[in-house]
Design an enzyme around this catalytic site. Structure first.
Site, mmCIF file in Angstrom:
data_model
loop_
_atom_site.group_PDB
_atom_site.id
_atom_site.type_symbol
_atom_site.label_atom_id
_atom_site.label_comp_id
_atom_site.label_asym_id
_atom_site.label_seq_id
_atom_site.Cartn_x
_atom_site.Cartn_y
_atom_site.Cartn_z
ATOM 1 N N GLY A 26 6.758 68.943 -25.500
ATOM 2 C CA GLY A 26 8.013 68.550 -24.845
ATOM 3 C C GLY A 26 8.195 69.337 -23.569
ATOM 4 O O GLY A 26 7.245 69.565 -22.813
ATOM 5 N N ARG A 48 2.797 65.385 -34.113
ATOM 6 C CA ARG A 48 2.880 64.223 -34.996
ATOM 7 C C ARG A 48 2.644 62.990 -34.116
ATOM 8 O O ARG A 48 2.739 63.082 -32.884
ATOM 9 C CB ARG A 48 4.265 64.166 -35.644
ATOM 10 C CG ARG A 48 5.374 64.025 -34.613
ATOM 11 C CD ARG A 48 6.742 64.075 -35.228
ATOM 12 N NE ARG A 48 7.775 64.076 -34.203
ATOM 13 C CZ ARG A 48 9.057 64.266 -34.452
ATOM 14 N NH1 ARG A 48 9.460 64.494 -35.696
ATOM 15 N NH2 ARG A 48 9.945 64.246 -33.481
ATOM 16 N N HIS A 107 10.761 81.526 -27.969
ATOM 17 C CA HIS A 107 12.142 81.948 -28.241
ATOM 18 C C HIS A 107 12.125 82.593 -29.631
ATOM 19 O O HIS A 107 11.467 82.086 -30.541
ATOM 20 C CB HIS A 107 13.059 80.722 -28.189
ATOM 21 C CG HIS A 107 14.503 80.993 -28.470
ATOM 22 N ND1 HIS A 107 15.164 82.114 -28.016
ATOM 23 C CD2 HIS A 107 15.427 80.258 -29.150
ATOM 24 C CE1 HIS A 107 16.430 82.066 -28.410
ATOM 25 N NE2 HIS A 107 16.610 80.950 -29.105
ATOM 26 N N SER A 251 31.923 79.537 4.869
ATOM 27 C CA SER A 251 32.927 79.940 5.870
ATOM 28 C C SER A 251 33.687 81.180 5.391
ATOM 29 O O SER A 251 33.739 81.461 4.183
ATOM 30 C CB SER A 251 33.929 78.798 6.074
ATOM 31 O OG SER A 251 34.631 78.557 4.855
#
Ligand code: NDP
Ligand SMILES: CC[C@](O)(C(C)=O)C(=O)O
Length: 344
Positions: A26, A48, A107, A251
């Protein structure tokens, strides 16, 4: 300052001759697999049957059922959705790991929250890119990279740290900087960042700004350009040169508004809520809720996802972006599929 490592600090050879199984193709999976292959490593894909399998084959990879990919590999990188990892690990990965293999994550969720308990005879480490997979791929192709964290949970070969660094180099992260962490730190900071700041925080800020303007009678298109489209242009300046660079370009009127009104919107109350979010992550409450939500078939996830896709900022945004062909869409599907994942 913490030690940030780059290409020159890394022994790339430690990964040479090792077969890497990337499990999942993915967002992260396709990026790791393609980058590692182009960095000279041998990669096979574990999947799969389905959409990702077709894409990986189109990209020229040998694709195997997960068990077969793991069985032939030395290094196994798990790039499945976090909520699917435990099931696939128990069914197809665990019994095919061999002593001395490396089990790798992008992770730390499943190790830190004890959803996966690895065998004692394999190296376990993480290499966690600090950016979306599609950008891990795009920046690599551009000759750049996304920074990554690495962390060792278990070192049986005595080589886990060097392997982690060589892997990070292979995906292009060492061009941007690689930094040591622990599974706990990576998991908690990553969850916090995506919830309070990068994904949850930013989308809530943008939607609140858009709604405030539209409810006050301004045109939705004007509100979209102001609160969503211009966000990317402002964030680019922050990315390139920090607050100072963004303030150089805007600005002085905008900078004065930044100083006096920003803290009226995001203030000590917001920070207290952020601390609540962090506490829920640290004590496991968030993880428990997410695991149970998946076991129930994601009723709340899907309901909220459907609502969010119908928000006026999305309908107006789709029309305006169609009129700006130069706005590059890195993620091909226009709306994230509604997924039904039942994990037990
Ligand atoms: N998304 C990101 O940018 C980041 C993600 N991470 C971590 O990377 C990991 C992967 O996440 P992400 O890339 O987002 O995942 P994705 O949802 O993008 O991809 C998941 C892949 O896993 C496959 N898959 C799902 N279920 C199974 C199964 N039962 N058997 C075999 N293959 C399966 C999917 O194939 P199919 O087409 O068949 O569904 C798909 O190819 C997670 O740990 C995440 O936390 C870390 C940093 C950033
Ligand atoms: C910010 C979301 C993320 O943590 C990421 C792209 O780094 C994720 O898990 O997708």
């Amino acid at each position: 300052m913490a030690k940030v490592l780059y290409e020159k600090d890394i022994q790339k050879e430690v990964l040479q001759g090792k077969k890497i199984a990337v499990v999942g193709y993915g967002s992260q999976g396709h990026a790791h697999a393609l980058n590692l292959r182009e960095s000279g490593h041998e990669v096979v894909i574990g999947l799969r049957p389905g959409k990702s399998q077709a894409k990986a084959e189109e990209d020229g990879f040998n694709v195997y059922p997960v068990a077969e990919a793991v069985e032939q590999a030395d290094v196994v990188m798990i790039l499945l959705p976090d909520e699917m990892q435990q099931k696939v690990y128990e069914e197809s990965i665990k019994s095919n790991l061999k002593a001395g293999n490396a089990l790798v994550f992008a992770h730390g969720f499943n190790i830190h929250f004890s959803q996966i308990v690895p065998p004692a005879d394999v190296d376990v480490f993480l290499v966690a890119p600090k950016g979306p997979g599609h950008l891990v791929r795009r920046t690599y192709e551009e000759g750049a990279g996304v920074p990554a964290l690495y962390g060792v949970y278990q070192d049986v070969t005595g080589n886990a740290k060097e392997l982690a660094l060589a892997y990070a180099q292979g995906i292009g992260a060492a061009r941007a900087g690689v930094l040591e962490t622990s599974f706990q730190e990576e998991t908690e900071t990553d969850l916090f960042g995506e919830q309070a700041v990068l994904c949850g925080g930013v989308t809530s800020l943008i939607k609140s700004g858009f709604e405030t303007l539209v409810e006050a009678g301004y045109q939705p298109e004007v509100a979209y350009f102001e609160c969503m489209h211009e966000m990317k242009l402002i964030v680019d300046l922050l990315y390139e040169g920090g607050l100072e660079n963004m303030r150089y370009s805007i600005s002085d009127t905008a900078q004065w508004g930044d100083f006096v009104s920003g803290p009226r919107v995001v203030n000590e109350d917001t920070k207290a809520r952020m601390k609540d979010v962090l506490t829920d992550i640290q004590d496991g409450k968030f993880a428990k809720g997410w695991i149970l939500e998946n076991q129930a078939g994601r009723p709340q996830f899907n309901a909220i996802n459907n609502q969010e896709n119908k928000h006026q900022i999305e309908t107006v945004g789709r029309e305006l972006r169609d009129l700006m062909p130069f706005v590059k869409q890195s993620v091909k599907s226009k709306q994230k599929d509604v997924k039904v994942h039942v994990t037990n």
